[in-house]
Every structure is written in C-alpha cells, then in structure tokens.
Design an enzyme around this catalytic site. Structure first.
Site, PDB file in Angstrom:
ATOM      1  N   ASN A 189      39.702  70.644  29.499  1.00  0.00           N
ATOM      2  CA  ASN A 189      40.084  71.682  30.454  1.00  0.00           C
ATOM      3  C   ASN A 189      40.089  73.076  29.829  1.00  0.00           C
ATOM      4  O   ASN A 189      40.613  74.030  30.401  1.00  0.00           O
ATOM      5  CB  ASN A 189      41.474  71.382  31.041  1.00  0.00           C
ATOM      6  N   HIS A 206      41.689  74.306  27.245  1.00  0.00           N
ATOM      7  CA  HIS A 206      42.899  74.854  26.644  1.00  0.00           C
ATOM      8  C   HIS A 206      43.377  73.881  25.568  1.00  0.00           C
ATOM      9  O   HIS A 206      42.914  72.745  25.484  1.00  0.00           O
ATOM     10  CB  HIS A 206      43.994  75.143  27.683  1.00  0.00           C
ATOM     11  N   CYS A 233      47.677  78.548  25.183  1.00  0.00           N
ATOM     12  CA  CYS A 233      47.148  79.388  24.113  1.00  0.00           C
ATOM     13  C   CYS A 233      45.696  79.003  23.880  1.00  0.00           C
ATOM     14  O   CYS A 233      45.268  77.897  24.214  1.00  0.00           O
ATOM     15  CB  CYS A 233      47.970  79.250  22.831  1.00  0.00           C
TER      16      CYS A 233
END
Length: 388
Positions: free
Chosen positions: A292, A294, A329
């Site tokens: 995805n 991330h 992040c």
C-alpha cells in the site's frame, strides 16, 4: 598458426565439455530437489533417519557421498534435531483438514473463523531462540490477509475487498493490543484463529488467538481496530454501504480478550523531558514499505524497541504491547524512538500464597526527527525471564 589453432580448439573442447558436465550436474541437483519437494508435499516422510547418496558413476567426481542422520554429522557439520523433522503432514494438520491446510489455512465454525498453521522458522527467532514480537505480529497479519483472500472478497488491493478496490480504499490499523503468555521456539507449530466484527459505525475489529499446536493451549491473544483510508488522498473515509454488505456476513460477536483485560487506557505522550532514552537517526528502508506504499505497521515495533535498554531486552519477556498508530511515514523520513520505563509491583499467586514479583511497564513514542510529529504511541509490559 597451426599450434595456436590447435590450442584454441582444445580450449573450446574443454569449455564445451565443462559446460555439458555442469548442465548434467545441475539437472541432477534439480531432480533431487524435485523429489524432496514431492515427498514433503505428500507428507510421506516415514523415517527420522534419512540418507542421500549420489549413485551416478559419471558424476562421482562432482558429488560426494552424503550421509544425513538427524542429530549427528552432515559432511562434518553437526546438525541438531528439529522437533518436527520426520513428522508426516497429517501429524501437523488435524485429521479433518486437507494436507495443504498448514500452508493455505481453512475456515471453521461455519466459515466465520479462519484458521492457519505455521512452523516457527530459524529466521523468525531472536537471541533467546524464541519467536519475537515482530514475528508474532507478522503471522497475525499474514493470517488476516489470507482470511480476506480465502473468503473470496479480495479485490486488487492489499487486503481490500472488491468494493473497496473499486473506490480506491484500503484498510489501515489504528490500534493493536497483544498479550503473550508464551513465546514459541524454533520448530514449534502454532495454530492461529482470526475473525472480524464491527467497531463502531466506521471501523472494523479483528481478533486473533494463537495456540500451541501440540497442546492446544492458547499462548497469545490479540485484538485490533481498523478504519478505511483513500489510497490516493491518504484521508480517512466512512465505510461505504457496499463494503459493509461484503463484510457483515463474516462478523462474529466474540472477543479474544475479555473487555476488562484490554488495555484501553490513554497512552501518555513522551517528550524530551519525560523520556529516559532517545534513539535518533532511524531510517526506513525500501524493504520496509508494503504493497500500500507505506511503512508496514509491524516495522514500527523494531524501531520502538531500539530505545529500550539492552538489559531489559535480555532479561525480560515482552508480555503485552499496545500500539496506537497516529500517522504514516515514508522512506525519506528519519525517525526518533523514545522510551521511559518504570517498575510495577504485581502479585503472583503460587500454591495459595502471594509473592511480590517485579515487572516493568514502559511507554514509547516514535516520531519524525525533523518536526517531531507523532507516528506511534505504545505501552509495553515486561516480566523477568527468570521468574516467569
């Protein structure tokens, strides 16, 4: 000129001969591997002592005689005996399950609960030779994803349903709480059950239990809360009615952890003043990213533990962990890990008497190094290994 030509022809002949020999040896090796895989796949290993011999006379110079005896020597190297070596697949999977159930998992309880079996591998253990918290979280995540895929709901997203994929939606975890009674060792077989339920109007709850396969004792319990996010805008979204219609038939009103035992207390935010230890310069790698785009939520656990004192990691077991995910992040971000630890007294009942034993409770924060933005808050409980 004639001498050079002869030398050249000799070289070509030698190279061609070596090439044929290599191809023959590779073919033989591949055939051995195919045979081994086939034998393992049908679960027909009947003996605990196995021997493998190279019988081809033409390849005797390339293949040495190999004797394999569990617990003894393999070409001069001592090999310890793994707990499940030599066991049939039917001995690792229950009689009413197909042979491949240990790999693919299966539905139980009217296709509501999904069950999968795993063997703890050598690269999934830590210095104390038991599975790590990250290993357990990875197994839980793998079981959850296979649950969605096996249910027939999977779209083209990572764990997303068909209706979610159409709308460019994905699941993201907001909170996880896990309680570990016992960490499995290398070679142990564990059985994981997972199921889902609603969490408020726009969330989904996923629970797990992990059993020791041989004893059937529950050794780990976990619960989590998930919400939906738009894959492109990275904003949270309400659950569309079409998605609810997909998942509601799989809902099960059951808790893996009793409500009174779940850590629902607020996790205080650590600061430079309240943190006892700060570890800076933690950099996500490309391999830390998931499908995805991330950072995989399990990766945060490793960074959180970077600021835990080494004597705690060596002398205590991590028995409980609660994680609150605040933001994503990316690979370009540098992170800081903050930890504060305190002792807490707990009563340990033993043969009708109450003895005080020392446990630890730690608070953690993972944040951006530049602007100090929060990524994950966490709380952990630790118990001395010598007193467990």
């Amino acid at each position: 000129m004639t001498s050079m030509a002869a030398t050249s022809n000799a070289r070509l002949y030698c190279l061609e001969h070596l090439h044929k020999a290599k191809k023959k040896n590779v073919a033989m090796a591949r055939e051995v591997l195919r045979t081994d895989l086939f034998v393992l796949r049908i679960g027909s290993i009947r003996k605990r002592s196995l021997s493998l011999k190279a019988s081809s006379s033409s390849s005797s110079s390339s293949f040495q005689k190999v004797d394999v005896i569990n617990g003894r020597k393999l070409n001069g190297v001592y090999v310890g005996e793994a707990k499940n070596v030599g066991k049939k697949c039917s001995e690792l999977v229950k009689e009413d399950a197909p042979v491949h159930a240990s790999l693919l998992g299966r539905f139980v309880e009217d296709r509501i609960v999904y069950r999968q079996t795993f063997i703890i591998r050598s690269y999934e253990i830590g210095p104390d030779k038991t599975a790590t918290m990250e290993t357990l979280m990875n197994l839980l995540q793998e079981t959850a994803l296979n649950h969605v895929t096996s249910s027939g709901l999977a779209g083209n997203g990572f764990g997303a349903t068909r209706e979610m994929s159409i709308r460019k939606l994905i699941w993201v975890v907001t909170r996880v709480h896990i309680q570990v009674e016992k960490y499995s060792s290398w070679g142990d077989v564990v059985e994981i059950d997972t199921w889902v339920n609603a969490a408020g109007k726009n969330g989904m709850r996923r629970d797990w239990i992990i059993r020791d396969y041989n004893t059937q004792k529950i050794i780990t319990r976990a619960t989590s809360t998930w919400v939906i996010m738009n894959r492109e805008t990275r904003r949270l979204s309400k659950i569309p009615e079409q998605v609810k219609q997909e998942v509601v038939p799989f809902y099960l009103d059951r808790d893996s952890i009793a409500a009174e035992d779940i850590d629902n207390e607020k996790i205080n935010k650590l600061t430079d003043e309240t943190a006892e230890r700060i570890r800076s310069g933690l950099a996500p790698r490309w391999s830390d990213m998931d499908a995805n785009q991330h950072v995989n939520n399990v990766k945060y656990i490793g960074w959180i533990l970077e600021s835990v004192p080494i004597d705690v990691l060596e002398d205590y077991n991590l028995t409980s962990m609660t994680l609150e995910y605040r933001r994503e992040c990316r690979q370009s971000n540098l992170l800081e890990s903050l930890t504060s630890i305190k002792e807490k007294e707990a009563e340990d009942s033993n043969n009708g008497t109450h003895n005080c034993r020392t446990e630890l409770e730690s608070t953690h924060l993972l944040r951006m190094e530049d602007d100090k933005a929060e990524i994950v808050r966490a709380r952990s409980e630790w118990q001395s290994k010598s007193k467990k």
